[in-house]
Design a protein around this motif. Structure first.
Motif, PDB file in Angstrom:
ATOM      1  N   LEU A  89      59.433  30.698  44.496  1.00  0.00           N
ATOM      2  CA  LEU A  89      59.500  31.216  45.863  1.00  0.00           C
ATOM      3  C   LEU A  89      60.836  31.931  46.107  1.00  0.00           C
ATOM      4  O   LEU A  89      60.889  33.049  46.633  1.00  0.00           O
ATOM      5  N   LEU A  90      61.925  31.291  45.630  1.00  0.00           N
ATOM      6  CA  LEU A  90      63.250  31.881  45.876  1.00  0.00           C
ATOM      7  C   LEU A  90      63.468  33.155  45.071  1.00  0.00           C
ATOM      8  O   LEU A  90      64.083  34.102  45.564  1.00  0.00           O
ATOM      9  N   ILE A  91      62.939  33.198  43.840  1.00  0.00           N
ATOM     10  CA  ILE A  91      63.111  34.409  43.023  1.00  0.00           C
ATOM     11  C   ILE A  91      62.466  35.592  43.750  1.00  0.00           C
ATOM     12  O   ILE A  91      63.055  36.671  43.853  1.00  0.00           O
ATOM     13  N   GLU A  92      61.259  35.380  44.288  1.00  0.00           N
ATOM     14  CA  GLU A  92      60.580  36.459  45.018  1.00  0.00           C
ATOM     15  C   GLU A  92      61.390  36.876  46.242  1.00  0.00           C
ATOM     16  O   GLU A  92      61.544  38.053  46.547  1.00  0.00           O
ATOM     17  N   ARG A  93      61.938  35.875  46.960  1.00  0.00           N
ATOM     18  CA  ARG A  93      62.741  36.218  48.149  1.00  0.00           C
ATOM     19  C   ARG A  93      64.014  36.961  47.773  1.00  0.00           C
ATOM     20  O   ARG A  93      64.388  37.926  48.424  1.00  0.00           O
ATOM     21  N   PHE A  94      64.697  36.493  46.709  1.00  0.00           N
ATOM     22  CA  PHE A  94      65.928  37.175  46.284  1.00  0.00           C
ATOM     23  C   PHE A  94      65.626  38.629  45.910  1.00  0.00           C
ATOM     24  O   PHE A  94      66.358  39.546  46.274  1.00  0.00           O
ATOM     25  N   LYS A  95      64.511  38.824  45.178  1.00  0.00           N
ATOM     26  CA  LYS A  95      64.141  40.196  44.785  1.00  0.00           C
ATOM     27  C   LYS A  95      63.867  41.020  46.032  1.00  0.00           C
ATOM     28  O   LYS A  95      64.265  42.185  46.127  1.00  0.00           O
ATOM     29  N   GLY A  96      63.176  40.410  46.994  1.00  0.00           N
ATOM     30  CA  GLY A  96      62.845  41.105  48.247  1.00  0.00           C
ATOM     31  C   GLY A  96      64.100  41.508  49.003  1.00  0.00           C
ATOM     32  O   GLY A  96      64.217  42.627  49.495  1.00  0.00           O
ATOM     33  N   VAL A  97      65.067  40.602  49.076  1.00  0.00           N
ATOM     34  CA  VAL A  97      66.321  40.895  49.785  1.00  0.00           C
ATOM     35  C   VAL A  97      67.061  42.032  49.091  1.00  0.00           C
ATOM     36  O   VAL A  97      67.556  42.961  49.734  1.00  0.00           O
ATOM     37  N   MET A  98      67.096  41.980  47.751  1.00  0.00           N
ATOM     38  CA  MET A  98      67.854  43.012  47.025  1.00  0.00           C
ATOM     39  C   MET A  98      67.177  44.370  47.131  1.00  0.00           C
ATOM     40  O   MET A  98      67.838  45.376  47.303  1.00  0.00           O
ATOM     41  N   SER A  99      65.832  44.380  47.063  1.00  0.00           N
ATOM     42  CA  SER A  99      65.213  45.712  47.139  1.00  0.00           C
ATOM     43  C   SER A  99      65.272  46.242  48.567  1.00  0.00           C
ATOM     44  O   SER A  99      65.404  47.437  48.787  1.00  0.00           O
ATOM     45  N   ALA A 100      65.253  45.340  49.574  1.00  0.00           N
ATOM     46  CA  ALA A 100      65.401  45.801  50.962  1.00  0.00           C
ATOM     47  C   ALA A 100      66.795  46.388  51.181  1.00  0.00           C
ATOM     48  O   ALA A 100      66.966  47.360  51.904  1.00  0.00           O
ATOM     49  N   ALA A 101      67.799  45.793  50.522  1.00  0.00           N
ATOM     50  CA  ALA A 101      69.173  46.268  50.719  1.00  0.00           C
ATOM     51  C   ALA A 101      69.326  47.721  50.292  1.00  0.00           C
ATOM     52  O   ALA A 101      70.113  48.473  50.856  1.00  0.00           O
ATOM     53  N   GLU A 102      68.563  48.135  49.281  1.00  0.00           N
ATOM     54  CA  GLU A 102      68.653  49.511  48.787  1.00  0.00           C
ATOM     55  C   GLU A 102      67.716  50.437  49.545  1.00  0.00           C
ATOM     56  O   GLU A 102      67.888  51.644  49.528  1.00  0.00           O
ATOM     57  N   SER A 103      66.676  49.857  50.169  1.00  0.00           N
ATOM     58  CA  SER A 103      65.621  50.696  50.743  1.00  0.00           C
ATOM     59  C   SER A 103      65.898  51.105  52.180  1.00  0.00           C
ATOM     60  O   SER A 103      66.625  50.431  52.903  1.00  0.00           O
ATOM     61  N   ARG A 104      65.285  52.200  52.566  1.00  0.00           N
ATOM     62  CA  ARG A 104      65.405  52.704  53.941  1.00  0.00           C
ATOM     63  C   ARG A 104      64.039  53.139  54.435  1.00  0.00           C
ATOM     64  O   ARG A 104      63.200  53.622  53.653  1.00  0.00           O
ATOM     65  N   TYR A 105      63.812  52.980  55.721  1.00  0.00           N
ATOM     66  CA  TYR A 105      62.597  53.495  56.332  1.00  0.00           C
ATOM     67  C   TYR A 105      62.975  54.841  56.953  1.00  0.00           C
ATOM     68  O   TYR A 105      63.899  54.907  57.763  1.00  0.00           O
ATOM     69  N   ILE A 106      62.284  55.885  56.528  1.00  0.00           N
ATOM     70  CA  ILE A 106      62.656  57.235  56.999  1.00  0.00           C
ATOM     71  C   ILE A 106      61.538  57.801  57.858  1.00  0.00           C
ATOM     72  O   ILE A 106      60.361  57.730  57.493  1.00  0.00           O
ATOM     73  N   MET A 107      61.916  58.328  58.996  1.00  0.00           N
ATOM     74  CA  MET A 107      60.940  58.960  59.897  1.00  0.00           C
ATOM     75  C   MET A 107      61.435  60.365  60.238  1.00  0.00           C
ATOM     76  O   MET A 107      62.642  60.567  60.381  1.00  0.00           O
ATOM     77  N   MET A 108      60.498  61.278  60.361  1.00  0.00           N
ATOM     78  CA  MET A 108      60.887  62.642  60.777  1.00  0.00           C
ATOM     79  C   MET A 108      59.664  63.399  61.261  1.00  0.00           C
ATOM     80  O   MET A 108      58.526  62.995  60.974  1.00  0.00           O
ATOM     81  N   ASN A 109      59.905  64.455  61.981  1.00  0.00           N
ATOM     82  CA  ASN A 109      58.832  65.397  62.279  1.00  0.00           C
ATOM     83  C   ASN A 109      59.020  66.573  61.331  1.00  0.00           C
ATOM     84  O   ASN A 109      60.150  67.024  61.099  1.00  0.00           O
ATOM     85  N   ALA A 110      57.877  67.039  60.742  1.00  0.00           N
ATOM     86  CA  ALA A 110      58.020  68.063  59.707  1.00  0.00           C
ATOM     87  C   ALA A 110      56.912  69.104  59.809  1.00  0.00           C
ATOM     88  O   ALA A 110      55.799  68.781  60.243  1.00  0.00           O
ATOM     89  N   PRO A 111      57.221  70.344  59.371  1.00  0.00           N
ATOM     90  CA  PRO A 111      56.165  71.355  59.378  1.00  0.00           C
ATOM     91  C   PRO A 111      55.119  71.032  58.301  1.00  0.00           C
ATOM     92  O   PRO A 111      55.489  70.697  57.173  1.00  0.00           O
ATOM     93  N   LYS A 112      53.832  71.149  58.659  1.00  0.00           N
ATOM     94  CA  LYS A 112      52.747  70.808  57.733  1.00  0.00           C
ATOM     95  C   LYS A 112      52.845  71.592  56.430  1.00  0.00           C
ATOM     96  O   LYS A 112      52.606  71.062  55.353  1.00  0.00           O
ATOM     97  N   ASN A 113      53.228  72.891  56.541  1.00  0.00           N
ATOM     98  CA  ASN A 113      53.212  73.742  55.348  1.00  0.00           C
ATOM     99  C   ASN A 113      54.403  73.508  54.411  1.00  0.00           C
ATOM    100  O   ASN A 113      54.510  74.138  53.377  1.00  0.00           O
ATOM    101  N   ARG A 114      55.323  72.598  54.760  1.00  0.00           N
ATOM    102  CA  ARG A 114      56.450  72.280  53.847  1.00  0.00           C
ATOM    103  C   ARG A 114      56.359  70.836  53.323  1.00  0.00           C
ATOM    104  O   ARG A 114      57.304  70.336  52.696  1.00  0.00           O
TER     105      ARG A 114
END
Ligand code: PRT
Ligand code: ZN
Length: 309
Positions: free
Chosen positions: A222-247
């Motif tokens: 259980l802890l190994i999965e949580r540690f991995k989750g914490v470490m990958s969350a630390a590097e990850s970002r949630y990105i949001m934007m509005n973008a032109p469809k054709n790009r």
């Protein structure tokens, strides 16, 4: 204060996973932060040798980092968190004494990064490792140093120091040093220059070289999965934007480590969409600027607290 007797009894516990961590030092804060982020609540009297997690069958032993590999190898604890530098040096030291050195590396952690390097007085010339022939070298890591120099056919005299290694040349105790470096500031302020890295290190989670009892294994998994989750969350970002469809294709191509994005229609606008994506890699300003030049607007980058799966 926990007595030796209590410790021995706890050592025979088949249900509570026991982990050794550094009591007070450079790994302590990051280790406790990893525990907190993984939902481990420990009673926080740091003067006690042994603390219990309130919400998991887990006991935490707080010791000097140098003792951690031995505690794991002697199977006094199930797990330990320690720098690879100390782990490797202790393994070689114990080998030389004929002691057992078995352990398993469970996870590399995302802190404690440093390197073990040779440094010499700034004004001295460096012509490679051969410049160390016959020299006195102050270090806390004689085995790691010897391994590298022996491989290169160089003989030297190790001056064993457990602290303030960087002052040894000025104090006339040694010609060079072999010590841990992070930013290099300590070397610089002591009139030394880094000339050769002999070992790269980071903190690792290690386990005893023996199958865990089933209940401990359950906590461990259980802890190994949580540690991995914490470490990958630390590097990850949630990105949001509005973008032109054709790009959209071009935009997706420059987002590092992004899985399939969600594309959401924008009310009253047929040319543009909202794009949401989790990026698992570090995001640089340059990427955001490129996104902007491709027509993206309202670009938001949000840290992720927890991530599972
Ligand atoms: O009391 P205890 O024995 O537990 O602690 P300790 O004093 O032996 O170790 P500690 O707390 O200093 O370091 C614990 C572990 O952190 C090390 O074994 C490494 O794995 C890791 N680590 C990461 C470092 C550094 N970075 C580091 N920069 N350990 C030590 N340093 C020291 C280095 O020895 C030198 O004195 O920091 C100085 C250099 O730093 P810069 O940034 O000036 O280059
Ligand atoms: Zn130490």
């Amino acid at each position: 204060m926990t007595t030796c007797n209590q410790m021995t009894t706890q050592g025979k516990d088949k249900t509570r996973l026991r982990i050794a961590i550094q009591k007070s030092g450079r790994l302590t804060e990051d280790t406790l932060k990893l525990f907190r982020s993984s939902g481990i609540k420990i009673t926080s009297n740091k003067d006690h040798l042994l603390s219990h997690a309130e919400n998991l069958p887990l006991d935490v032993l707080r010791v000097r980092d140098d003792d951690i590999p031995g505690l794991v190898m002697d199977r006094v604890v199930d797990w330990g968190i320690v720098g690879q530098n100390v782990l490797e040096e202790t393994t070689m030291q114990r080998d030389s004494e004929g002691l057992y050195t078995g352990y398993n590396e469970v996870l590399k952690l995302n802190f404690g990064d440093c390197r073990l390097s040779v440094a010499i007085p700034t004004e001295q010339e460096w012509q490679g490792l051969s410049s160390l022939e016959g020299k006195k070298i102050a270090t806390t890591y004689p085995h790691l140093l010897k391994r590298v120099l022996k491989k290169n056919g160089i003989s030297f005299k190790a001056v064993l120091l457990t602290g303030s290694v960087e002052v040894a040349p000025r104090a006339g105790l040694a010609d060079a040093i072999c010590d841990l470096v992070c930013t290099g500031a300590t070397l610089q302020s002591n009139g030394l220059k880094e000339v050769e890295t002999i070992f790269e290190s980071k903190a690792v989670l290690i386990s005893r070289d023996q199958e865990l009892y089933p209940e401990k294994k359950k906590t461990a998994d259980l802890l190994i999965e949580r540690f991995k989750g914490v470490m990958s969350a630390a590097e990850s970002r949630y990105i949001m934007m509005n973008a032109p469809k054709n790009r959209l294709e071009e935009i997706r191509a420059i987002l590092p480590g992004a899985e399939n994005p969600s594309i959401i229609e924008l009310e009253g606008n047929k040319e543009r969409v909202a794009l949401h994506v989790v990026s698992r890699e570090k995001l640089f300003w340059e990427t955001l600027e490129q996104l902007k030049s491709l027509g993206a607007t309202s670009i938001l980058v949000v840290p992720i607290e927890k991530m599972l799966g």
